[in-house]
Motif scaffolding. Structure first.
Motif, PDB file in Angstrom:
ATOM      1  N   LEU A 268      82.589  34.795  20.015  1.00  0.00           N
ATOM      2  CA  LEU A 268      82.321  33.568  20.756  1.00  0.00           C
ATOM      3  C   LEU A 268      83.382  33.417  21.841  1.00  0.00           C
ATOM      4  O   LEU A 268      84.583  33.406  21.543  1.00  0.00           O
ATOM      5  N   VAL A 269      82.921  33.307  23.081  1.00  0.00           N
ATOM      6  CA  VAL A 269      83.816  33.217  24.235  1.00  0.00           C
ATOM      7  C   VAL A 269      83.638  31.854  24.885  1.00  0.00           C
ATOM      8  O   VAL A 269      82.508  31.419  25.135  1.00  0.00           O
ATOM      9  N   GLU A 270      84.753  31.181  25.165  1.00  0.00           N
ATOM     10  CA  GLU A 270      84.684  29.859  25.797  1.00  0.00           C
ATOM     11  C   GLU A 270      83.989  29.959  27.149  1.00  0.00           C
ATOM     12  O   GLU A 270      84.241  30.867  27.935  1.00  0.00           O
ATOM     13  N   GLY A 271      83.065  29.020  27.388  1.00  0.00           N
ATOM     14  CA  GLY A 271      82.322  29.010  28.625  1.00  0.00           C
ATOM     15  C   GLY A 271      81.063  29.841  28.593  1.00  0.00           C
ATOM     16  O   GLY A 271      80.195  29.697  29.467  1.00  0.00           O
ATOM     17  N   ARG A 272      80.952  30.705  27.576  1.00  0.00           N
ATOM     18  CA  ARG A 272      79.765  31.542  27.433  1.00  0.00           C
ATOM     19  C   ARG A 272      78.973  31.127  26.197  1.00  0.00           C
ATOM     20  O   ARG A 272      77.767  30.965  26.243  1.00  0.00           O
TER      21      ARG A 272
END
Length: 324
Positions: free
Chosen positions: A51-55
Motif C-alpha cells: 500500500l503506497v500513500e496517494g495510490r
C-alpha cells in the motif's frame, strides 16, 4: 526513537504473546527468520500486498483505519482462497518515527489481527515515503483451497455483501460529485474499513468452484476467473447488491461504481446450480449476505445485461496501476 525501539514499543508483542503453538509460529520477531511449523495434511497459502500513500490510500485517512485496511486487504486474499489466517509479516517505510501515527496504526492493525487470530511474525522498518507491505500466510486442508481456475459452464455466479461504495467515496474525494455528510461517512467507512470475508471463504470450501476478491473492480477481477477457467459469464447488472446510498445515484454512476469501482474486498465466486441452498446456508453460517448475480457460460467473454436481459455496453475497465 530508533528503529529497534520503534519495533519493541509498537510491534514486538509477537508470536509469543499470542500462543504460538496455536498458529504454527515457533519463533517470531527478533531473529533473522520466523520459524513456522505447518500442520501435516494442510497447505499453507502466502500472499503479499503493498500500500503506497496517494495510490492505495489518501493522506486524510486516520492511522487506526489505515492499520486496519493494510491488514484487511491481505486477509481478503486469504478469504478468496478459503484459507484460515495464521501469520503475517509487516514491512513499513516511514517518513519519520511519528509516535501518534504509530500508536493509531498499530492499534488498528492488531485489533483486526486479534479478531482473525493471526500473528505478526516479523518484518522490517526503514525511513522513506510512507509505504506498507504485508505478507500473509494461511492454511487450508490439503487440496481444498479455492482457486480462480475451477469455474464451469452453467455454474451460478455469486457476490457477497454490497459493491461500489468505496468508489463512490473516492469520487467525492476527487470532487466529481457530492453527498450529504452522513451518507459520505457511510461510504467512506466502506472505503477505509473493509471487512475481509474470511468466514465466508472457509464456509465455501468444498462448495464453490472458484473465487476471487473484488479489489480492482468486479468486471476486471471476474475477468481473471474467466480467463483462468477458460469460460465466459453473463452478469445481471440489476441484481448486483448495492447500498441505499449508491442505489439513489444516477445509473451511470451506479454502473461505474459497481463494475469497475474496486476497493470493495467482497468475494465473487461460482458454484453449481444445484448447490444454491448450500451457498445460502454458507452465507448464513458466516453472517455474510450472498447474492446470485449471473451464470457462467461456455462462450468466452463477459456479458453484462439489464433487468430485461438486454446487453449493456460495458467499456469500463478495472483499476490497473500502469494503465489507469
Amino acid at each position: 526513537m530508533g528503529e529497534f525501539d520503534l519495533i519493541a514499543r509498537y510491534f514486538a508483542r509477537g508470536a509469543m504473546a499470542a500462543n504460538p503453538d496455536a498458529f504454527g509460529v515457533v519463533l517470531g520477531i527478533g531473529d533473522d527468520c520466523a520459524v513456522l511449523a505447518p500442520t501435516p495434511g494442510h497447505h499453507w497459502l502466502v500472499s503479499a500486498d503493498m500500500l503506497v500513500e496517494g495510490r492505495h490510500f489518501l493522506s486524510t485517512v486516520s492511522p487506526r483505519r489505515l492499520g486496519h485496511k493494510a491488514l484487511a486487504v491481505n486477509l481478503s486474499d486469504l478469504a478468496a482462497c478459503g484459507a484460515s489466517p495464521r501469520a503475517f509479516f509487516l514491512s513499513l517505510a516511514l517518513p519519520r518515527a511519528d509516535e501518534a501515527f504509530l500508536a493509531g496504526f498499530s492499534q488498528g492493525l492488531f485489533e483486526l489481527a486479534d479478531a482473525h487470530g493471526i500473528v505478526l511474525a516479523g518484518g522490517d522498518t526503514t525511513a522513506g515515503p510512507l509505504n506498507i507491505n504485508i505478507t500473509v500466510m494461511g492454511e487450508t486442508p490439503r487440496g481444498q483451497a479455492l482457486l480462480r481456475s475451477g469455474a464451469r459452464a452453467d455454474d451460478d455466479l455469486w457476490v457477497s455483501g454490497t459493491l461500489g461504495d468505496a468508489r463512490l467515496a473516492l469520487e467525492v474525494f476527487r470532487g466529481t460529485l457530492s453527498l450529504p455528510g452522513h451518507q459520505f461517512d457511510e461510504v467512506r467507512l466502506r472505503m477505509e474499513l473493509p471487512e475481509p470475508r474470511v468466514a465466508l471463504g472457509r464456509a465455501l470450501r468444498g462448495l464453490a468452484t472458484s473465487a476471487i476478491d473484488v479489489s480492482d473492480g468486479l468486471a476486471g477481477d471476474l475477468g481473471h476467473v474467466l480467463a483462468r477457467s477458460g469460460v465466459g459469464a453473463t452478469l445481471r447488472l440489476a441484481d448486483l447488491p448495492r447500498s441505499a446510498v449508491l442505489g439513489a445515484m444516477p445509473q451511470d454512476i451506479q454502473q461505474l461504481c459497481l463494475l469497475s469501482g474496486g476497493d470493495d474486498y467482497e468475494l465473487v465466486f461460482t458454484a453449481p446450480a444445484e448447490a444454491r441452498e448450500r451457498v445460502l446456508a454458507a452465507g448464513r453460517e458466516s453472517a455474510t449476505p450472498v447474492y446470485r448475480v449471473g451464470r457462467i457460460d461456455a462462450q468466452p467473454g463477459l456479458r453484462v445485461v439489464d433487468g430485461a436481459g438486454r446487453l449493456i455496453e460495458q467499456p469500463l475497465q478495472s483499476f490497473d496501476h500502469f494503465k489507469s
